[in-house]
Scaffold this motif. Structure first.
Motif, mmCIF file in Angstrom:
data_model
loop_
_atom_site.group_PDB
_atom_site.id
_atom_site.type_symbol
_atom_site.label_atom_id
_atom_site.label_comp_id
_atom_site.label_asym_id
_atom_site.label_seq_id
_atom_site.Cartn_x
_atom_site.Cartn_y
_atom_site.Cartn_z
ATOM 1 N N ASP A 211 -8.544 -0.642 1.151
ATOM 2 C CA ASP A 211 -8.153 -2.013 1.465
ATOM 3 C C ASP A 211 -6.797 -1.928 2.157
ATOM 4 O O ASP A 211 -5.826 -1.427 1.575
ATOM 5 C CB ASP A 211 -8.068 -2.833 0.172
ATOM 6 C CG ASP A 211 -7.664 -4.267 0.424
ATOM 7 O OD1 ASP A 211 -6.522 -4.492 0.887
ATOM 8 O OD2 ASP A 211 -8.470 -5.163 0.164
ATOM 9 N N GLY A 212 -6.722 -2.392 3.393
ATOM 10 C CA GLY A 212 -5.492 -2.299 4.171
ATOM 11 C C GLY A 212 -4.304 -2.963 3.503
ATOM 12 O O GLY A 212 -3.198 -2.399 3.488
ATOM 13 N N ASP A 213 -4.511 -4.143 2.920
ATOM 14 C CA ASP A 213 -3.400 -4.829 2.260
ATOM 15 C C ASP A 213 -2.907 -4.042 1.050
ATOM 16 O O ASP A 213 -1.705 -3.959 0.804
ATOM 17 C CB ASP A 213 -3.802 -6.244 1.848
ATOM 18 C CG ASP A 213 -3.840 -7.208 3.029
ATOM 19 O OD1 ASP A 213 -3.298 -6.872 4.108
ATOM 20 O OD2 ASP A 213 -4.402 -8.307 2.874
ATOM 21 N N GLU A 214 -3.842 -3.448 0.294
ATOM 22 C CA GLU A 214 -3.424 -2.636 -0.856
ATOM 23 C C GLU A 214 -2.657 -1.395 -0.394
ATOM 24 O O GLU A 214 -1.686 -0.997 -1.032
ATOM 25 C CB GLU A 214 -4.641 -2.231 -1.690
ATOM 26 C CG GLU A 214 -5.245 -3.387 -2.458
ATOM 27 C CD GLU A 214 -6.519 -3.015 -3.199
ATOM 28 O OE1 GLU A 214 -6.903 -1.820 -3.224
ATOM 29 O OE2 GLU A 214 -7.140 -3.934 -3.766
ATOM 30 N N ALA A 215 -3.065 -0.807 0.721
ATOM 31 C CA ALA A 215 -2.352 0.363 1.258
ATOM 32 C C ALA A 215 -0.942 -0.025 1.704
ATOM 33 O O ALA A 215 0.009 0.744 1.514
ATOM 34 C CB ALA A 215 -3.139 0.973 2.420
ATOM 35 N N ILE A 216 -0.794 -1.216 2.264
ATOM 36 C CA ILE A 216 0.530 -1.706 2.660
ATOM 37 C C ILE A 216 1.396 -1.919 1.424
ATOM 38 O O ILE A 216 2.570 -1.530 1.396
ATOM 39 C CB ILE A 216 0.404 -3.007 3.486
ATOM 40 C CG1 ILE A 216 -0.275 -2.704 4.822
ATOM 41 C CG2 ILE A 216 1.764 -3.676 3.680
ATOM 42 C CD1 ILE A 216 -0.795 -3.931 5.537
ATOM 43 N N GLU A 217 0.814 -2.529 0.388
ATOM 44 C CA GLU A 217 1.565 -2.761 -0.848
ATOM 45 C C GLU A 217 2.022 -1.443 -1.473
ATOM 46 O O GLU A 217 3.155 -1.332 -1.941
ATOM 47 C CB GLU A 217 0.708 -3.555 -1.841
ATOM 48 C CG GLU A 217 0.506 -4.991 -1.429
ATOM 49 C CD GLU A 217 -0.375 -5.784 -2.369
ATOM 50 O OE1 GLU A 217 -0.271 -7.027 -2.358
ATOM 51 O OE2 GLU A 217 -1.166 -5.181 -3.132
ATOM 52 N N THR A 218 1.148 -0.440 -1.450
ATOM 53 C CA THR A 218 1.505 0.869 -2.000
ATOM 54 C C THR A 218 2.644 1.486 -1.196
ATOM 55 O O THR A 218 3.616 2.004 -1.768
ATOM 56 C CB THR A 218 0.278 1.805 -2.005
ATOM 57 O OG1 THR A 218 -0.732 1.221 -2.840
ATOM 58 C CG2 THR A 218 0.630 3.187 -2.517
ATOM 59 N N ALA A 219 2.544 1.429 0.125
ATOM 60 C CA ALA A 219 3.576 2.015 0.984
ATOM 61 C C ALA A 219 4.912 1.301 0.810
ATOM 62 O O ALA A 219 5.973 1.935 0.789
ATOM 63 C CB ALA A 219 3.127 1.982 2.442
ATOM 64 N N ALA A 220 4.870 -0.026 0.687
ATOM 65 C CA ALA A 220 6.097 -0.818 0.603
ATOM 66 C C ALA A 220 6.618 -0.943 -0.824
ATOM 67 O O ALA A 220 7.761 -1.366 -1.028
ATOM 68 C CB ALA A 220 5.856 -2.214 1.177
#
Length: 193
Positions: A48-57
């Protein structure tokens, strides 16, 4: 056996994809839920792209918007999309606005088979009203906001997508079957799986 499980076995077999399957479409259309089921069907990992962004940030999407603004969210989204799109085959549920970035679109063309999940805006509005986690809808009428997004994004989705699948209020298994059928047809016409 649930209705979803029984419908998930009716679609034709699909070749093992060698490219990423990128799902695009407006928020609330079902990219994450359908994407998880599609990945299971194809034997691929799901991201999930949004979850990957949340993990990165190390922040939620809502917090990124609130503390850093949409421009910083989009910059981070582009970095995460690059990393994912240059990686191994997966099913990727992109954020609704990810394709607005020209570099992300080019990466999709180079590394993915892109599927636009399209649904009636009234159906999508009824889905997104259930949760208050979507920063672009806060304080707005969801249907009005989605119509405004659709005016901007639909032409980009249409240009970017290799396959368009209309998904409605039906079972998620039906959406997966429709995607598999559309991908088989697309690949049968000579596109790389």
């Amino acid at each position: 056996m649930s209705a979803d499980a029984s419908t998930e076995t009716t679609a034709p077999a699909i070749p093992a994809p060698t490219r990423i399957i990128a799902l695009v479409g407006l928020m609330g259309v079902g990219k994450s839920t359908v994407g998880r089921r599609l990945a299971h069907r194809l034997g691929l990992d799901f991201v999930d792209g949004d979850e990957a962004i949340e993990t990165a940030a190390r922040m939620t999407v809502s917090d990124i918007f609130a503390q850093l603004g949409e421009a910083e969210f989009r910059a981070g989204e582009a970095r995460v999309m690059r990393r994912l799109l240059e990686g191994p085959p997966i099913v990727l549920a992109t954020g609704g606005g990810a394709v607005l970035n020209p570099e992300t679109r080019e990466l999709m063309k180079a590394h993915a088979t892109t599927v636009w999940l399209r649904a009636d805006l009234k159906v999508v509005a009824s889905r997104v009203q259930r949760r208050d986690t979507r920063p672009l809808l806060r304080g707005k009428d969801p249907l009005v906001a989605l119509k405004a997004m659709a005016e901007v994004r639909y032409p980009v989705y249409e240009e970017t997508a290799d396959v368009t699948v209309d998904v409605g209020a039906g079972a998620h298994g039906q959406a997966v079957d429709a995607i598999v059928t559309a991908l088989n047809s697309y690949w049968a016409n000579g596109a790389t799986a």
